[in-house]
Scaffold this motif. Structure first.
Motif, PDB file in Angstrom:
ATOM      1  N   LEU A  52       0.850  -1.169  -0.002  1.00  0.00           N
ATOM      2  CA  LEU A  52      -0.118  -0.076   0.056  1.00  0.00           C
ATOM      3  C   LEU A  52       0.941   1.391  -0.084  1.00  0.00           C
ATOM      4  O   LEU A  52       0.515   2.194  -0.967  1.00  0.00           O
ATOM      5  N   LEU A  53       1.795   1.245   0.859  1.00  0.00           N
ATOM      6  CA  LEU A  53       2.994   2.624   0.616  1.00  0.00           C
ATOM      7  C   LEU A  53       3.443   2.586  -0.580  1.00  0.00           C
ATOM      8  O   LEU A  53       3.744   3.792  -0.882  1.00  0.00           O
ATOM      9  N   ILE A  54       4.157   1.473  -1.226  1.00  0.00           N
ATOM     10  CA  ILE A  54       4.785   1.507  -2.277  1.00  0.00           C
ATOM     11  C   ILE A  54       3.646   2.060  -3.371  1.00  0.00           C
ATOM     12  O   ILE A  54       4.154   3.010  -4.202  1.00  0.00           O
ATOM     13  N   GLU A  55       2.558   1.871  -3.461  1.00  0.00           N
ATOM     14  CA  GLU A  55       1.230   2.383  -4.217  1.00  0.00           C
ATOM     15  C   GLU A  55       1.247   3.794  -3.906  1.00  0.00           C
ATOM     16  O   GLU A  55       1.240   4.747  -5.009  1.00  0.00           O
ATOM     17  N   CYS A  56       1.301   4.245  -2.764  1.00  0.00           N
ATOM     18  CA  CYS A  56       1.241   5.607  -2.234  1.00  0.00           C
ATOM     19  C   CYS A  56       2.686   6.572  -2.829  1.00  0.00           C
ATOM     20  O   CYS A  56       2.417   7.498  -3.490  1.00  0.00           O
ATOM     21  N   GLN A  57       3.732   5.947  -2.810  1.00  0.00           N
ATOM     22  CA  GLN A  57       4.774   6.327  -3.561  1.00  0.00           C
ATOM     23  C   GLN A  57       5.000   6.605  -5.029  1.00  0.00           C
ATOM     24  O   GLN A  57       5.544   7.443  -5.797  1.00  0.00           O
ATOM     25  N   ARG A  58       3.858   5.842  -5.817  1.00  0.00           N
ATOM     26  CA  ARG A  58       3.427   5.958  -6.780  1.00  0.00           C
ATOM     27  C   ARG A  58       2.375   6.794  -7.392  1.00  0.00           C
ATOM     28  O   ARG A  58       1.701   7.183  -8.461  1.00  0.00           O
ATOM     29  N   ASN A  59       2.016   7.380  -6.228  1.00  0.00           N
ATOM     30  CA  ASN A  59       0.812   8.518  -6.371  1.00  0.00           C
ATOM     31  C   ASN A  59      -0.399   7.925  -6.521  1.00  0.00           C
ATOM     32  O   ASN A  59      -1.188   8.626  -7.265  1.00  0.00           O
ATOM     33  N   SER A  60      -0.580   6.845  -6.245  1.00  0.00           N
ATOM     34  CA  SER A  60      -2.071   6.194  -6.281  1.00  0.00           C
ATOM     35  C   SER A  60      -2.942   6.649  -5.344  1.00  0.00           C
ATOM     36  O   SER A  60      -2.927   6.878  -4.029  1.00  0.00           O
ATOM     37  N   ARG A  61      -4.178   7.266  -6.049  1.00  0.00           N
ATOM     38  CA  ARG A  61      -5.211   7.879  -5.069  1.00  0.00           C
ATOM     39  C   ARG A  61      -5.834   7.079  -4.478  1.00  0.00           C
ATOM     40  O   ARG A  61      -6.215   7.397  -3.044  1.00  0.00           O
ATOM     41  N   SER A  62      -6.205   5.998  -4.925  1.00  0.00           N
ATOM     42  CA  SER A  62      -6.916   4.933  -3.981  1.00  0.00           C
ATOM     43  C   SER A  62      -6.003   4.386  -2.942  1.00  0.00           C
ATOM     44  O   SER A  62      -6.548   4.228  -1.520  1.00  0.00           O
ATOM     45  N   ALA A  63      -4.485   4.235  -2.995  1.00  0.00           N
ATOM     46  CA  ALA A  63      -3.801   3.745  -1.815  1.00  0.00           C
ATOM     47  C   ALA A  63      -3.832   5.088  -0.856  1.00  0.00           C
ATOM     48  O   ALA A  63      -3.657   4.936   0.603  1.00  0.00           O
ATOM     49  N   GLN A  64      -3.640   6.206  -1.353  1.00  0.00           N
ATOM     50  CA  GLN A  64      -3.597   7.427  -0.491  1.00  0.00           C
ATOM     51  C   GLN A  64      -4.903   7.426   0.420  1.00  0.00           C
ATOM     52  O   GLN A  64      -4.575   7.630   1.500  1.00  0.00           O
ATOM     53  N   ARG A  65      -5.943   7.334  -0.327  1.00  0.00           N
ATOM     54  CA  ARG A  65      -7.317   7.410   0.466  1.00  0.00           C
ATOM     55  C   ARG A  65      -7.215   6.129   1.686  1.00  0.00           C
ATOM     56  O   ARG A  65      -7.724   6.384   2.861  1.00  0.00           O
ATOM     57  N   LYS A  66      -6.746   4.881   1.468  1.00  0.00           N
ATOM     58  CA  LYS A  66      -6.361   3.671   2.192  1.00  0.00           C
ATOM     59  C   LYS A  66      -5.914   4.216   3.359  1.00  0.00           C
ATOM     60  O   LYS A  66      -5.952   3.879   4.609  1.00  0.00           O
ATOM     61  N   VAL A  67      -4.487   4.615   2.931  1.00  0.00           N
ATOM     62  CA  VAL A  67      -3.489   5.323   4.087  1.00  0.00           C
ATOM     63  C   VAL A  67      -4.024   6.405   5.023  1.00  0.00           C
ATOM     64  O   VAL A  67      -4.301   6.227   6.030  1.00  0.00           O
ATOM     65  N   TYR A  68      -4.868   7.108   4.229  1.00  0.00           N
ATOM     66  CA  TYR A  68      -5.829   8.187   5.156  1.00  0.00           C
ATOM     67  C   TYR A  68      -6.417   7.593   6.023  1.00  0.00           C
ATOM     68  O   TYR A  68      -6.870   8.019   7.379  1.00  0.00           O
ATOM     69  N   GLU A  69      -7.600   6.660   5.748  1.00  0.00           N
ATOM     70  CA  GLU A  69      -8.524   6.156   6.488  1.00  0.00           C
ATOM     71  C   GLU A  69      -7.830   5.522   7.496  1.00  0.00           C
ATOM     72  O   GLU A  69      -8.627   5.406   8.607  1.00  0.00           O
ATOM     73  N   THR A  70      -6.671   4.758   7.274  1.00  0.00           N
ATOM     74  CA  THR A  70      -6.210   3.987   8.468  1.00  0.00           C
ATOM     75  C   THR A  70      -5.461   4.812   9.420  1.00  0.00           C
ATOM     76  O   THR A  70      -5.545   4.465  10.747  1.00  0.00           O
TER      77      THR A  70
END
Length: 172
Positions: free
Chosen positions: A5-23
């Motif tokens: 999930l964090l790797i996806e955030c590093q790739r600027n994935s909005r859905s991954a960022q949303r999951k990280v935010y929610e967590t």
């Protein structure tokens, strides 16, 4: 936090960022709540924190330290907000103003203690959080807040005394 999930955030994935935010939002909100009283300030700092997290996550070398890194960003944002508001530290001779509204007896002891922090003046609360909860030494606290080490120590002592008084008065 899941590494993928964090790797996806590093790739600027909005859905991954949303999951990280929610967590992370609840945890980081709690951190901010220990430093700031005003809900609007907390929300502003939380937004700034997540902006920094998502714009700087590519600089994070060790993804295993993500939560501690995010927490440190939140603390630094709170301190920046306090500095911008020109937080005043209380003189030990000043009286302490108690507010009404005792914390509910049904919540845990830890939550009682954390809720009592809101009764402390901002400067004392920040120093108590940095020293007792975050584990920073007085020398670092003094540098972060642009105060002397002695002021940091006296404010911590003041905060401890007032918390003890509140604990006794609330029968906690």
């Amino acid at each position: 936090m899941e590494r993928e999930l964090l790797i996806e955030c590093q790739r600027n994935s909005r859905s991954a960022q949303r999951k990280v935010y929610e967590t992370m939002a609840g945890r980081l909100y709690s951190v901010c709540r220990r430093y700031l009283k005003n809900d609007e300030d907390i929300e502003e700092v939380l937004a700034d924190t997540f902006y920094k997290i998502f714009t700087k996550i590519t600089q994070l070398q060790n993804l295993d330290t993500f939560e501690a890194w995010a927490r440190k960003i939140a603390v630094n944002e709170c301190l920046q907000k306090l500095r911008a508001g020109k937080t005043q530290f209380v003189s030990l001779e000043e009286g302490f103003i108690e507010t009404s509204g005792a914390p509910s007896e049904s919540i845990s002891f830890e939550k009682d203690i954390l809720s009592l922090l809101s009764f402390l003046p901002e400067g004392c609360r920040a120093i108590f959080n940095l020293f007792a909860i975050e584990g920073y030494p007085h020398k670092e606290i003094a540098a972060m807040l642009s105060i002397s080490e002695g002021t940091s120590k006296s404010q911590l002592n003041f905060a401890r005394k007032k918390l003890q008084e509140l604990l006794v008065s609330q029968n906690i």
